[in-house]
Design a protein around this motif. Structure first.
Motif, mmCIF file in Angstrom:
data_model
loop_
_atom_site.group_PDB
_atom_site.id
_atom_site.type_symbol
_atom_site.label_atom_id
_atom_site.label_comp_id
_atom_site.label_asym_id
_atom_site.label_seq_id
_atom_site.Cartn_x
_atom_site.Cartn_y
_atom_site.Cartn_z
ATOM 1 N N GLY A 270 -11.262 -5.521 -2.089
ATOM 2 C CA GLY A 270 -12.325 -5.519 -3.093
ATOM 3 C C GLY A 270 -12.725 -4.115 -3.505
ATOM 4 O O GLY A 270 -13.074 -3.869 -4.670
ATOM 5 N N LEU A 271 -12.686 -3.180 -2.543
ATOM 6 C CA LEU A 271 -13.053 -1.797 -2.873
ATOM 7 C C LEU A 271 -12.050 -1.178 -3.829
ATOM 8 O O LEU A 271 -12.406 -0.387 -4.703
ATOM 9 C CB LEU A 271 -13.154 -0.966 -1.593
ATOM 10 N N HIS A 272 -10.796 -1.550 -3.667
ATOM 11 C CA HIS A 272 -9.778 -1.043 -4.587
ATOM 12 C C HIS A 272 -10.043 -1.546 -6.005
ATOM 13 O O HIS A 272 -9.947 -0.794 -6.982
ATOM 14 C CB HIS A 272 -8.398 -1.480 -4.114
ATOM 15 N N VAL A 273 -10.382 -2.824 -6.120
ATOM 16 C CA VAL A 273 -10.692 -3.394 -7.429
ATOM 17 C C VAL A 273 -11.923 -2.717 -8.020
ATOM 18 O O VAL A 273 -11.984 -2.422 -9.222
ATOM 19 C CB VAL A 273 -10.902 -4.920 -7.326
ATOM 20 N N ALA A 274 -12.920 -2.443 -7.152
ATOM 21 C CA ALA A 274 -14.120 -1.760 -7.630
ATOM 22 C C ALA A 274 -13.786 -0.383 -8.183
ATOM 23 O O ALA A 274 -14.323 0.050 -9.213
ATOM 24 C CB ALA A 274 -15.128 -1.643 -6.488
ATOM 25 N N ARG A 275 -12.865 0.297 -7.508
ATOM 26 C CA ARG A 275 -12.460 1.621 -7.974
ATOM 27 C C ARG A 275 -11.767 1.510 -9.333
ATOM 28 O O ARG A 275 -12.013 2.302 -10.244
ATOM 29 C CB ARG A 275 -11.535 2.265 -6.941
ATOM 30 N N GLU B 135 0.852 -1.187 0.000
ATOM 31 C CA GLU B 135 0.000 0.000 0.000
ATOM 32 C C GLU B 135 0.889 1.238 0.000
ATOM 33 O O GLU B 135 1.762 1.393 0.852
ATOM 34 C CB GLU B 135 -0.909 0.002 1.229
ATOM 35 N N GLU B 136 0.648 2.107 -0.960
ATOM 36 C CA GLU B 136 1.427 3.329 -1.092
ATOM 37 C C GLU B 136 0.482 4.507 -1.308
ATOM 38 O O GLU B 136 -0.231 4.556 -2.320
ATOM 39 C CB GLU B 136 2.401 3.237 -2.275
ATOM 40 N N SER B 137 0.472 5.430 -0.363
ATOM 41 C CA SER B 137 -0.329 6.654 -0.477
ATOM 42 C C SER B 137 -1.790 6.332 -0.772
ATOM 43 O O SER B 137 -2.424 6.953 -1.643
ATOM 44 C CB SER B 137 0.245 7.563 -1.581
ATOM 45 N N GLY B 138 -2.320 5.341 -0.070
ATOM 46 C CA GLY B 138 -3.719 4.986 -0.253
ATOM 47 C C GLY B 138 -3.993 4.134 -1.473
ATOM 48 O O GLY B 138 -5.138 3.731 -1.705
ATOM 49 N N GLU B 139 -2.970 3.850 -2.268
ATOM 50 C CA GLU B 139 -3.129 3.004 -3.443
ATOM 51 C C GLU B 139 -2.555 1.620 -3.157
ATOM 52 O O GLU B 139 -1.670 1.450 -2.314
ATOM 53 C CB GLU B 139 -2.423 3.627 -4.646
ATOM 54 N N VAL B 140 -3.066 0.652 -3.875
ATOM 55 C CA VAL B 140 -2.651 -0.737 -3.678
ATOM 56 C C VAL B 140 -1.833 -1.187 -4.882
ATOM 57 O O VAL B 140 -2.246 -1.001 -6.029
ATOM 58 C CB VAL B 140 -3.879 -1.656 -3.492
ATOM 59 N N VAL B 141 -0.668 -1.777 -4.609
ATOM 60 C CA VAL B 141 0.177 -2.326 -5.669
ATOM 61 C C VAL B 141 0.217 -3.840 -5.499
ATOM 62 O O VAL B 141 0.638 -4.351 -4.455
ATOM 63 C CB VAL B 141 1.609 -1.749 -5.596
ATOM 64 N N PHE B 142 -0.240 -4.568 -6.511
ATOM 65 C CA PHE B 142 -0.228 -6.028 -6.462
ATOM 66 C C PHE B 142 1.165 -6.520 -6.848
ATOM 67 O O PHE B 142 1.643 -6.261 -7.956
ATOM 68 C CB PHE B 142 -1.269 -6.605 -7.420
ATOM 69 N N LEU B 143 1.813 -7.230 -5.958
ATOM 70 C CA LEU B 143 3.162 -7.719 -6.212
ATOM 71 C C LEU B 143 3.171 -9.085 -6.906
ATOM 72 O O LEU B 143 4.201 -9.506 -7.426
ATOM 73 C CB LEU B 143 3.938 -7.813 -4.889
ATOM 74 N N HIS B 144 2.042 -9.796 -6.869
ATOM 75 C CA HIS B 144 1.917 -11.117 -7.499
ATOM 76 C C HIS B 144 2.965 -12.102 -6.973
ATOM 77 O O HIS B 144 3.354 -13.037 -7.673
ATOM 78 C CB HIS B 144 2.012 -11.020 -9.019
ATOM 79 N N ARG B 145 3.406 -11.901 -5.748
ATOM 80 C CA ARG B 145 4.421 -12.753 -5.148
ATOM 81 C C ARG B 145 3.801 -13.566 -4.021
ATOM 82 O O ARG B 145 3.187 -13.018 -3.116
ATOM 83 C CB ARG B 145 5.561 -11.893 -4.595
ATOM 84 N N LEU B 146 3.950 -14.897 -4.088
ATOM 85 C CA LEU B 146 3.399 -15.777 -3.064
ATOM 86 C C LEU B 146 4.313 -15.788 -1.848
ATOM 87 O O LEU B 146 5.530 -16.017 -1.972
ATOM 88 C CB LEU B 146 3.250 -17.188 -3.616
ATOM 89 N N SER C 11 -17.431 6.898 -7.592
ATOM 90 C CA SER C 11 -16.779 7.187 -6.311
ATOM 91 C C SER C 11 -17.774 7.276 -5.164
ATOM 92 O O SER C 11 -17.471 6.886 -4.036
ATOM 93 C CB SER C 11 -15.976 8.480 -6.415
ATOM 94 N N SER C 12 -18.982 7.768 -5.469
ATOM 95 C CA SER C 12 -19.986 7.859 -4.406
ATOM 96 C C SER C 12 -20.376 6.479 -3.909
ATOM 97 O O SER C 12 -20.579 6.262 -2.710
ATOM 98 C CB SER C 12 -21.219 8.604 -4.917
ATOM 99 N N VAL C 13 -20.466 5.528 -4.817
ATOM 100 C CA VAL C 13 -20.800 4.157 -4.445
ATOM 101 C C VAL C 13 -19.652 3.546 -3.647
ATOM 102 O O VAL C 13 -19.860 2.846 -2.645
ATOM 103 C CB VAL C 13 -21.105 3.309 -5.696
ATOM 104 N N VAL C 14 -18.417 3.801 -4.056
ATOM 105 C CA VAL C 14 -17.272 3.259 -3.342
ATOM 106 C C VAL C 14 -17.200 3.820 -1.922
ATOM 107 O O VAL C 14 -16.928 3.089 -0.964
ATOM 108 C CB VAL C 14 -15.965 3.551 -4.111
ATOM 109 N N ARG C 15 -17.498 5.144 -1.761
ATOM 110 C CA ARG C 15 -17.460 5.741 -0.423
ATOM 111 C C ARG C 15 -18.502 5.104 0.493
ATOM 112 O O ARG C 15 -18.232 4.794 1.657
ATOM 113 C CB ARG C 15 -17.696 7.253 -0.526
ATOM 114 N N GLU C 16 -19.710 4.876 -0.032
ATOM 115 C CA GLU C 16 -20.741 4.232 0.786
ATOM 116 C C GLU C 16 -20.330 2.803 1.122
ATOM 117 O O GLU C 16 -20.563 2.313 2.230
ATOM 118 C CB GLU C 16 -22.083 4.248 0.065
#
Length: 878
Positions: A777-782, A756-767, A788-793
């Motif tokens: 899930g909310l990040h993916v929805a965004r 997580e960087e500055s509120g953003e999510v970085v997928f590393l794909h590393r097991l 954005s209104s739906v994401v905030r709710e």
């Protein structure tokens, strides 16, 4: 097209043929068209988008629907009909209309069905085209037989499970185009429904009566004589179907399952689809690559067919796998000579299908030319191999090749350097092959020379320097004189035809020479046609050897393609043994890694039937859980077909069966919800998996309520771990399942890392080891573009859910620890208090072990009264 006066007798002839071929679409040759009548005409018009017309059939004026297609384009229309699953009987005129007395005689000259087609222009490609038969007899084992008439291969056996399920499991790796079913009337609908569900594009029908044993070739009869009755029955029925459609092919069908058989990995239809091995998971997807597409580096049609077959039938025999891997390693060591080998292989045509068309008399002359060139290439391959530094395994394979020298020399001695184009029946043989044909050719050539001399004499005697002799099929040979020279035409010239700028004439001398030319030409054509048929008959004994040669070429081409891939793709030879482990270091997805290159993140795999046989994967959406599981399944499959794999190291304890449950689909047309489809797949896995299986589960139980789904997933994993004891991976968003690992001795957790960087999510794909309860899930929805209104709710709702979550798994003292958070739970109301929360608090405090039935009833009645109106429940009766 026939008029009303001739339609009635023609219809009678058509109906006679139609009665002999029930269930077939009859294409009836009338002049330059293949016509259909009545219901067949309506069907043809609908399926092929051809014009539907009607003609009066009798004096009463009743009109009969008609639709037809041009005879010269018949193969294209047949291909479309076969692809749609129709059986077609082609009825030709077998009598010259010019000499026929009354109605021209007609007869069916070929029957084309999806599973028995052999014409190159109708087949979908070089891959196998299977016809199957299943014999279902209640609780007795299900017998099956699968034949590819284009290669002469017959596979047969008894399914490990009885009934319709046995048929599904047995036929899945073959993906048959057509299936005939033998079952009791009470069982037939169930079997048909099950097969149609699994093979929606395959043609299904009741199996014909069993073929008499005496009709089988002696070798095949001996092979199946000791097999179970259900297996023999299936073989007899599938060959009876072949006999009705292509009887000439029957003597050349050989058992590919005779004698000792090598164990193969079991793959069901769903696993083949989920892993996208030879077909995309979504049949409408025309852009996605399958493993077959991405990994196919073969250079021959037999090679492509062999590779596709191996992908659907991986080996489960360590010795046989080692033999293939050793061959690949030895071919890889050839260096530049590997390219030389592949270049020579590339010159080899589809020998099996040429052989089958030879047997079925669907052979074009140019295909014998291709056969001759192919045998020359095979001979060159043998010569080249003698100079290569081959290892013992690769050399042993090449030494098994029979170059069929006698057949090649026969073709070289008989056929001209270049055969005539399709449709031309003259010039098929060299001079010296047949004395009578040579004599007739000589007579024709002498007469043509005399005609050429006549042309020169007449041009000189008449003074018409432009005088030429021409020919057409209507008027025969003629002198052509342009209008400016008509005054010079002598009286002995007789007019035959008038054109806008010229006139055509003949003479007694020209007609005499013409008669000699035409007689010699027609006699020569008849002689050549007869000689051609006798020549094909003389080649028939070579058909079994051609089929065997094609299979060897396919194997060598496939193994050479593996060596080519290993050299160019940084692959490693896997270690395959009978051990319990599955260790992969730096594994890469064989399809995606080729597309993404260095962007693809490799991952390790560590499974062991004794110490770590269950791996529970958690992590965010889009982190790579599903891709990782597919990667592991595909790497195991590649290793067990004998290919090197994209990894730094791989040790694989041989897998007896590979099972997957992936995707989220329903079958509404068959009355199955998404959850029902999912449960059916899980049930099949729990019934058929064994200790050496590899099971890959993606989101078990998500198609129902959270607690129901979690409970099903929990119990299923316990069964796979405790009872079956197989290597299993499960990807889940039920983070509660990670607690199961602590209760099982051979289970581990792992998750895919996220930064997580500055509120953003970085997928590393590393097991990495351990679990996580974050799904992002909310990040993916965004990312997906949810407003954005739906994401905030959603974020606000998520906080309430996490703070009020319930726990399913009791601690050792029977209590539910409040520290466990649930990111997937029951939705709660907007208010922070209310009857629903009060209900939740009471539920936590209930002691069900001490509660009497009457107390429980009273408690439920109380809450029903409070919550009933808001839930829409009816009032209880007073």
């Amino acid at each position: 097209m026939p008029d009303g006066s001739t339609l009635t007798p023609l219809l009678e002839q058509y109906e006679t043929v139609k009665a002999q071929y029930p269930g077939h679409l009859v294409l009836f040759r009338v002049g330059d068209f293949y016509e259909t009548f009545g219901d067949d005409a309506r069907l043809l018009s609908r399926e092929l988008d051809v014009v539907l017309t009607a003609r009066s059939a009798d004096a009463r004026g009743e009109r009969t629907p008609m639709a037809g297609v041009p005879h010269h384009a018949i193969d294209g229309y047949l291909a479309r009909l076969v692809k749609k699953g129709y059986k077609v009987a082609v009825c030709d005129q077998v009598e010259d209309a010019a000499v026929a007395k009354g109605l021209v005689r007609r007869a069916v000259t070929r029957v084309v069905t999806p599973g028995t087609v052999i014409e190159e222009r109708i087949l979908a490609g070089p891959e196998h085209n299977f016809l199957a038969a299943v014999v279902v007899a209640g609780s007795r084992p299900t017998g099956y037989a699968v034949v590819d008439v284009t290669t002469g291969e017959l596979f047969h056996g008894v399914a490990s499970t009885s009934g319709a399920l046995g048929g599904l499991l047995a036929l899945a790796p073959f993906a048959p185009r057509e299936i005939v079913i033998a079952a009791a009337p009470s069982e037939y609908p169930l079997v048909e429904k099950a097969l149609h569900s699994e093979y929606p594009s395959a043609r299904l029908e009741a199996a014909p009566s069993a073929l008499a044993a005496g009709a089988l070739s002696p070798g095949l009869r001996e092979t199946i004589s000791t097999r179970p009755a259900e297996e023999r029955d299936a073989v007899s029925r599938v060959l009876a179907y072949v006999s009705a459609a292509e009887p000439r092919l029957l003597p050349f069908i050989e058992s590919a399952a005779g004698g000792p058989t090598v164990a193969t990995m079991r793959l069901d239809g769903k696993t083949l689809r989920h892993l996208e091995i030879t077909r995309p998971m979504n049949p409408d997807d025309t852009t996605g690559q399958t493993l077959l597409d991405a990994w196919d580096a073969t250079v021959t049609a037999p090679g492509r067919r062999t590779f596709a077959f191996w992908l659907r039938h991986p080996l489960a025999d360590v010795r046989a796998i080692h033999e293939r891997l050793a061959t690949v390693e030895e071919l890889l060591a050839l260096g530049p000579a590997l390219d030389e080998m592949r270049g020579t292989l590339h010159r080899i045509s589809d020998l099996s299908r040429i052989a089958s068309r030879l047997a079925g008399r669907r052979l074009r002359p140019s295909e014998l030319e291709a056969l001759r060139e192919s045998l020359r290439a095979v001979d060159s391959l043998g010569s080249q191999a003698s100079g290569w530094n081959l290892g013992p395994t690769a050399r042993g394979r090449l030494e098994r090749i029979d170059s069929l020298r006698t057949l090649r020399e026969r073709l070289e001695a008989s056929l001209p350097d270049q055969l005539p184009p399709p449709g031309e029946i003259r010039g098929l043989f060299r001079v010296g092959v047949d004395a009578e044909l040579d004599r007739l050719r000589s007579e024709e050539r002498i007469a043509l020379d005399e005609m050429e001399a006549l042309e020169r004499r007449e041009a000189e005697s008449t003074g018409i320097r432009t005088l030429k002799i021409g020919y057409n099929q209507v008027f025969g040979y003629y002198f052509e004189v342009t209008r400016p020279h008509l005054a010079k035409v002598p009286e002995r010239f007789r007019r035959k035809q008038t054109l806008s700028g010229a006139e055509r004439f003949t003479t007694e001398e020209l007609m005499a020479i013409e008669a000699r030319v035409l007689l010699a030409r027609e006699s020569g054509a008849d002689a050549e046609s007869g000689l051609w048929e006798r020549f094909l008959v003389s080649l028939e004994p070579s058909i079994p050897a051609l089929h065997r040669l094609a299979r060897l070429v396919g194997e060598i081409d496939t193994l050479a393609s593996f060596a080519h891939l290993a050299r160019n793709g940084s692959l490693v030879r896997p270690v395959v043994d009978d051990g319990p482990g599955l260790q992969i270091r730096g594994g890469r997805h064989p399809v995606l890694a080729a597309t993404l290159g260095e962007k693809f993140v490799p991952n390790d795999t560590e499974l062991d039937r004794e110490e770590a046989r269950l791996l529970v994967l958690t992590g965010p959406n889009m982190a790579g859980k599903s891709t990782y599981m597919r990667q592991v399944g595909l790497l195991v499959l590649l290793a067990q077909i004998g290919s090197f794999v994209p990894a730094q190291h791989a040790t694989i304890g041989v897998v007896s069966s590979l099972h997957t449950r992936m995707g989220f689909t329903d079958e509404i047309g068959r009355g199955k919800s998404s959850f029902m489809v999912e449960m059916t797949e899980v049930a099949e896995i729990l019934r058929t998996a064994d200790a050496k299986s590899l099971v890959l589960l993606d989101e078990v139980g998500r198609g129902t309520s959270t607690f129901d789904g979690l409970a099903i997933a929990w119990a299923s994993l316990r069964d796979l771990h405790d009872r079956i004891g197989c290597r299993t991976m499960v990807a889940t968003h039920y983070h509660q399942l990670t607690e199961l690992v602590d209760r099982l001795p051979s289970a581990r957790n792992a998750h895919f890392a996220v930064r997580e960087e500055s509120g953003e999510v970085v997928f590393l794909h590393r097991l990495v080891p351990g679990s996580t309860d974050r799904s992002y899930g909310l990040h993916v929805a965004r990312i997906a573009g949810i407003p954005s209104s739906v994401v905030r709710e959603a974020e606000s709702t998520l906080k309430r859910l996490e703070s009020s979550g319930l726990n399913l798994a009791p601690d050792s003292d029977g209590r539910r620890p409040p520290s466990v958070r649930y990111t997937q739970a029951i939705l709660l109301p907007d208010a922070a208090s209310g009857p629903e929360l009060e209900l939740a608090r009471e539920l936590r405090g209930l002691d069900l072990d001490r509660m009497t039935p009457m107390e429980a009833h009273a408690w439920v009645a109380k809450w029903r009264g409070q919550l009933g109106p808001s839930l829409g429940l009816p009032k209880e009766a007073e």
